[in-house]
Design a protein around this motif. Structure first.
Motif, PDB file in Angstrom:
ATOM      1  N   ASN A 162       0.853  -1.164   0.150  1.00  0.00           N
ATOM      2  CA  ASN A 162      -0.008  -0.088   0.011  1.00  0.00           C
ATOM      3  C   ASN A 162       0.823   1.476   0.008  1.00  0.00           C
ATOM      4  OD1 ASN A 162      -1.837   2.201   0.926  1.00  0.00           O
ATOM      5  ND2 ASN A 162      -3.160   0.647   1.789  1.00  0.00           N
ATOM      6  N   THR A 163       1.014   2.111  -1.161  1.00  0.00           N
ATOM      7  CA  THR A 163       1.840   3.258  -1.318  1.00  0.00           C
ATOM      8  C   THR A 163       1.382   4.133  -0.395  1.00  0.00           C
ATOM      9  OG1 THR A 163       0.566   3.827  -3.160  1.00  0.00           O
ATOM     10  CG2 THR A 163       2.514   2.624  -3.461  1.00  0.00           C
ATOM     11  N   ARG A 164       0.216   4.223  -0.142  1.00  0.00           N
ATOM     12  CA  ARG A 164      -0.268   5.420   0.927  1.00  0.00           C
ATOM     13  C   ARG A 164       0.251   5.028   2.304  1.00  0.00           C
ATOM     14  NH1 ARG A 164      -6.348   7.013   0.787  1.00  0.00           N
ATOM     15  NH2 ARG A 164      -5.660   7.697  -1.041  1.00  0.00           N
ATOM     16  N   ALA A 165       0.219   3.624   2.767  1.00  0.00           N
ATOM     17  CA  ALA A 165       0.889   3.383   3.894  1.00  0.00           C
ATOM     18  C   ALA A 165       2.482   3.682   4.189  1.00  0.00           C
ATOM     19  CB  ALA A 165       0.627   1.921   4.140  1.00  0.00           C
ATOM     20  N   LEU A 166       3.064   3.571   3.018  1.00  0.00           N
ATOM     21  CA  LEU A 166       4.492   3.929   3.051  1.00  0.00           C
ATOM     22  C   LEU A 166       4.739   5.423   2.963  1.00  0.00           C
ATOM     23  CD1 LEU A 166       5.545   1.386   0.095  1.00  0.00           C
ATOM     24  CD2 LEU A 166       6.010   1.142   2.626  1.00  0.00           C
ATOM     25  N   ASP A 167       3.766   6.166   2.409  1.00  0.00           N
ATOM     26  CA  ASP A 167       3.830   7.503   2.646  1.00  0.00           C
ATOM     27  C   ASP A 167       3.769   7.969   4.034  1.00  0.00           C
ATOM     28  OD1 ASP A 167       4.099  10.280   1.220  1.00  0.00           O
ATOM     29  OD2 ASP A 167       1.924  10.389   1.837  1.00  0.00           O
ATOM     30  N   LEU A 168       2.790   7.312   4.714  1.00  0.00           N
ATOM     31  CA  LEU A 168       2.556   7.647   6.229  1.00  0.00           C
ATOM     32  C   LEU A 168       3.876   7.510   6.782  1.00  0.00           C
ATOM     33  CD1 LEU A 168      -1.035   6.823   6.471  1.00  0.00           C
ATOM     34  CD2 LEU A 168      -0.213   9.091   6.465  1.00  0.00           C
ATOM     35  N   VAL A 169       4.535   6.137   6.685  1.00  0.00           N
ATOM     36  CA  VAL A 169       5.605   5.820   7.349  1.00  0.00           C
ATOM     37  C   VAL A 169       6.827   6.776   7.114  1.00  0.00           C
ATOM     38  CG1 VAL A 169       7.291   4.130   7.644  1.00  0.00           C
ATOM     39  CG2 VAL A 169       5.137   3.214   7.184  1.00  0.00           C
ATOM     40  N   ARG A 170       6.957   7.236   5.940  1.00  0.00           N
ATOM     41  CA  ARG A 170       7.887   8.340   5.470  1.00  0.00           C
ATOM     42  C   ARG A 170       7.753   9.256   6.269  1.00  0.00           C
ATOM     43  NH1 ARG A 170       6.898   7.896   0.716  1.00  0.00           N
ATOM     44  NH2 ARG A 170       8.394   5.954   0.332  1.00  0.00           N
ATOM     45  N   ARG A 171       6.170  10.010   6.153  1.00  0.00           N
ATOM     46  CA  ARG A 171       6.131  11.102   7.120  1.00  0.00           C
ATOM     47  C   ARG A 171       6.417  11.028   8.563  1.00  0.00           C
ATOM     48  NH1 ARG A 171       2.262  14.863   3.950  1.00  0.00           N
ATOM     49  NH2 ARG A 171       1.923  13.823   1.966  1.00  0.00           N
ATOM     50  N   ASN A 172       5.889   9.923   9.131  1.00  0.00           N
ATOM     51  CA  ASN A 172       6.071   9.992  10.582  1.00  0.00           C
ATOM     52  C   ASN A 172       7.544   9.611  11.000  1.00  0.00           C
ATOM     53  OD1 ASN A 172       3.531  10.163  11.350  1.00  0.00           O
ATOM     54  ND2 ASN A 172       2.961   8.050  10.557  1.00  0.00           N
ATOM     55  N   ALA A 173       8.494   8.926  10.137  1.00  0.00           N
ATOM     56  CA  ALA A 173       9.756   8.829  10.462  1.00  0.00           C
ATOM     57  C   ALA A 173      10.438  10.340  10.506  1.00  0.00           C
ATOM     58  CB  ALA A 173      10.358   7.721   9.421  1.00  0.00           C
ATOM     59  N   GLU A 174      10.054  11.076   9.466  1.00  0.00           N
ATOM     60  CA  GLU A 174      10.644  12.551   9.523  1.00  0.00           C
ATOM     61  C   GLU A 174      10.324  13.150  10.677  1.00  0.00           C
ATOM     62  OE1 GLU A 174       9.356  14.072   5.690  1.00  0.00           O
ATOM     63  OE2 GLU A 174      10.600  12.915   4.489  1.00  0.00           O
ATOM     64  N   LYS A 175       8.777  13.099  11.118  1.00  0.00           N
ATOM     65  CA  LYS A 175       8.147  13.756  12.308  1.00  0.00           C
ATOM     66  C   LYS A 175       9.159  13.404  13.396  1.00  0.00           C
ATOM     67  CE  LYS A 175       3.935  14.429  13.138  1.00  0.00           C
ATOM     68  NZ  LYS A 175       3.640  15.863  12.817  1.00  0.00           N
ATOM     69  N   LEU A 176       9.540  12.277  13.565  1.00  0.00           N
ATOM     70  CA  LEU A 176      10.378  11.810  14.933  1.00  0.00           C
ATOM     71  C   LEU A 176      11.709  11.926  14.628  1.00  0.00           C
ATOM     72  CD1 LEU A 176       8.372   8.179  15.652  1.00  0.00           C
ATOM     73  CD2 LEU A 176       7.942  10.672  16.480  1.00  0.00           C
ATOM     74  N   GLY A 177      12.197  12.290  13.417  1.00  0.00           N
ATOM     75  CA  GLY A 177      13.626  12.759  13.184  1.00  0.00           C
ATOM     76  C   GLY A 177      14.346  11.427  13.007  1.00  0.00           C
ATOM     77  N   LEU A 178      13.814  10.499  12.604  1.00  0.00           N
ATOM     78  CA  LEU A 178      14.322   9.286  12.319  1.00  0.00           C
ATOM     79  C   LEU A 178      14.954   8.944  10.842  1.00  0.00           C
ATOM     80  CD1 LEU A 178      11.598   6.795  13.939  1.00  0.00           C
ATOM     81  CD2 LEU A 178      13.882   7.292  14.659  1.00  0.00           C
ATOM     82  N   THR A 179      16.144   8.643  10.552  1.00  0.00           N
ATOM     83  CA  THR A 179      16.729   8.668   9.185  1.00  0.00           C
ATOM     84  C   THR A 179      17.162   7.043   9.010  1.00  0.00           C
ATOM     85  OG1 THR A 179      19.000   8.947  10.240  1.00  0.00           O
ATOM     86  CG2 THR A 179      17.737  10.859   9.577  1.00  0.00           C
ATOM     87  N   ASN A 180      16.621   6.198   9.702  1.00  0.00           N
ATOM     88  CA  ASN A 180      17.011   4.773   9.586  1.00  0.00           C
ATOM     89  C   ASN A 180      15.671   4.045   9.082  1.00  0.00           C
ATOM     90  OD1 ASN A 180      16.000   5.055  12.156  1.00  0.00           O
ATOM     91  ND2 ASN A 180      17.061   3.400  12.841  1.00  0.00           N
ATOM     92  N   VAL A 181      14.735   4.557   8.756  1.00  0.00           N
ATOM     93  CA  VAL A 181      13.720   3.814   8.124  1.00  0.00           C
ATOM     94  C   VAL A 181      13.447   4.120   6.553  1.00  0.00           C
ATOM     95  CG1 VAL A 181      11.342   3.581   8.288  1.00  0.00           C
ATOM     96  CG2 VAL A 181      12.517   4.231  10.249  1.00  0.00           C
ATOM     97  N   ASN A 182      13.613   2.625   5.879  1.00  0.00           N
ATOM     98  CA  ASN A 182      13.298   2.819   4.585  1.00  0.00           C
ATOM     99  C   ASN A 182      11.727   1.945   4.176  1.00  0.00           C
ATOM    100  OD1 ASN A 182      15.935   3.548   3.890  1.00  0.00           O
ATOM    101  ND2 ASN A 182      16.642   1.417   3.961  1.00  0.00           N
ATOM    102  N   PRO A 183      10.767   3.033   3.934  1.00  0.00           N
ATOM    103  CA  PRO A 183       9.467   2.392   3.464  1.00  0.00           C
ATOM    104  C   PRO A 183       9.437   2.263   2.027  1.00  0.00           C
ATOM    105  CG  PRO A 183       9.628   4.756   4.491  1.00  0.00           C
ATOM    106  CD  PRO A 183      10.669   4.371   4.091  1.00  0.00           C
ATOM    107  N   VAL A 184       9.240   0.853   1.619  1.00  0.00           N
ATOM    108  CA  VAL A 184       9.273   0.419   0.279  1.00  0.00           C
ATOM    109  C   VAL A 184       8.425  -0.645  -0.124  1.00  0.00           C
ATOM    110  CG1 VAL A 184      11.923   1.065  -0.074  1.00  0.00           C
ATOM    111  CG2 VAL A 184      11.160  -1.282   1.029  1.00  0.00           C
TER     112      VAL A 184
END
Length: 205
Positions: free
Chosen positions: A93-115
């Motif tokens: 689900n590409t929408r879910a991946l977009d949300l993971v990306r947004r949430n990782a950015e909100k938390l300052g996480l640079t070690n998450v690859n949503p793919v």
């Protein structure tokens, strides 16, 4: 969700409506963002919560996999608890991946690859796998998913899965024991109608 939307659709048909929500992850409460057209958009679902209650802390580093990540509660927890690891958050689900990306950015996480699944390099092997797998895709498709990913565990590493008891957790457990002789699969917990399964890859001789 729109009538044609399923959380296991690759591209939900409905227009994405972002909205804030709070979630308790890795011992703290965070302000995150969610949207329609994904699995359990407003909260950490019960199965995922049961899994989080039963898994030990992840290794300090390595390649981690959240299989069927949704908006990312498992992937974000892994990344928060192991900042030196690389976390692959995989979903169709590409929408879910977009949300993971947004949430990782909100938390300052640079070690998450949503793919999506096909964007994980073939040579990556995983130090741990955490998954609340998409049972409702059907037994054959679920088996295909697990046959693709579980053999990619590093020797001596663990996969942790949570499955609702009335959706076939015990039969899945038996199938995994038969299908993956290189793994030892055990039931390590039962809570609120869910089973937690642990598959440990045998260490190399």
């Amino acid at each position: 969700m729109a009538s044609g939307d399923h959380y296991f659709s690759s591209a939900p048909e409905s227009e994405m409506n972002l909205r804030p929500f709070t979630a308790h992850l890795a011992g703290r409460t965070y302000e995150l963002v969610t949207a329609n057209g994904i699995f359990s958009p407003e909260r950490v679902d019960m199965g995922t919560r049961v899994l989080l209650d039963h898994v030990p802390s992840p290794p300090p580093g390595g390649q981690f996999l959240d299989l069927g990540c949704g908006w990312g509660p498992l992937a974000l927890t892994l990344a928060l608890e192991s900042p030196h690891a690389t976390v692959w958050a995989v979903d169709v689900n590409t929408r879910a991946l977009d949300l993971v990306r947004r949430n990782a950015e909100k938390l300052g996480l640079t070690n998450v690859n949503p793919v999506t699944p096909d964007n994980v390099p073939d040579d990556v092997r995983f130090t741990t796998i955490w998954s609340n797998p998409p049972i409702r895709v059907g037994k054959n498709e679920l088996h295909n998913i697990l046959e693709r990913w579980l053999p990619r565990l590093e020797p001596g590493s663990d996969a942790w899965l949570v499955v609702q008891r009335n959706l076939g957790s015990d039969s899945l457990h038996r199938w995994m024991q038969t299908t993956f002789p290189e793994l030892t699969t055990t039931r390590v917990g039962t809570s609120k109608g869910y089973r937690v399964l642990r598959s440990r890859s045998h260490a190399e001789a």
